[in-house]
Design an enzyme around this catalytic site. Sequence first.
Site, PDB file in Angstrom:
ATOM      1  N   ASP A  72      45.443  38.509  43.819  1.00 21.11           N
ATOM      2  CA  ASP A  72      44.403  39.502  43.522  1.00 21.11           C
ATOM      3  C   ASP A  72      45.075  40.798  43.102  1.00 21.11           C
ATOM      4  O   ASP A  72      46.205  41.086  43.521  1.00 21.11           O
ATOM      5  CB  ASP A  72      43.524  39.736  44.753  1.00 21.11           C
ATOM      6  CG  ASP A  72      42.613  38.560  45.058  1.00 21.11           C
ATOM      7  OD1 ASP A  72      42.259  37.818  44.118  1.00 21.11           O
ATOM      8  OD2 ASP A  72      42.239  38.389  46.228  1.00 21.11           O
ATOM      9  N   ASP A  95      37.782  35.903  39.984  1.00 20.99           N
ATOM     10  CA  ASP A  95      36.739  36.255  40.952  1.00 20.99           C
ATOM     11  C   ASP A  95      35.534  36.879  40.257  1.00 20.99           C
ATOM     12  O   ASP A  95      34.389  36.566  40.580  1.00 20.99           O
ATOM     13  CB  ASP A  95      37.271  37.243  41.995  1.00 20.99           C
ATOM     14  CG  ASP A  95      38.328  36.649  42.887  1.00 20.99           C
ATOM     15  OD1 ASP A  95      38.382  35.415  43.040  1.00 20.99           O
ATOM     16  OD2 ASP A  95      39.128  37.438  43.446  1.00 20.99           O
TER      17      ASP A  95
END
Length: 159
Positions: free
Chosen positions: A113, A128
């Site tokens: 991330d 995401d």
Amino acid sequence: MPFIILISAIAIAGIDQLFKFLVAEYLKPVGSVDVIPNLFSLTYVENKGAAFGIMSNMRWVFIVFTLIVIAVLIYIVIKNKIKSKLFIISAILLIGGGIGNLIDRIFYGYVIDYLSLSFFSPVCNFADYCITFGTVLLVIYLIFFSNFFKDNKKVKADE
């Protein structure tokens, strides 16, 4: 149409993997970089769970779940021949984002991330956001444009 959907989803996954490669190569050593101070930064995070890091270290559950969701979406695309652009875009985003994060989970055991917004606490990635927007579009499609929630039973007026 299924071919176009799958190629588009693979392109989304490819873009996601390119971003994650660049992040791992250049951002990981520095950790975090402010892009827009007090609003947006790039922050390297290894997420072993789901959103907000919940269900951490349940890698195989996520892998199996993702494979099932991708398979179901591909089956629906091929079997039902849905022509709705809203559904098609949703399927592309969901399949592509799912594949992008699936690759990370299989090869690294975590998802990379890197997108951090000051007003939204979890650090996320391109996949995401594809999954999130794809889910929103799918819900809109199901509620407003499909027969999914409509009752197909006809009730006689005199009963």
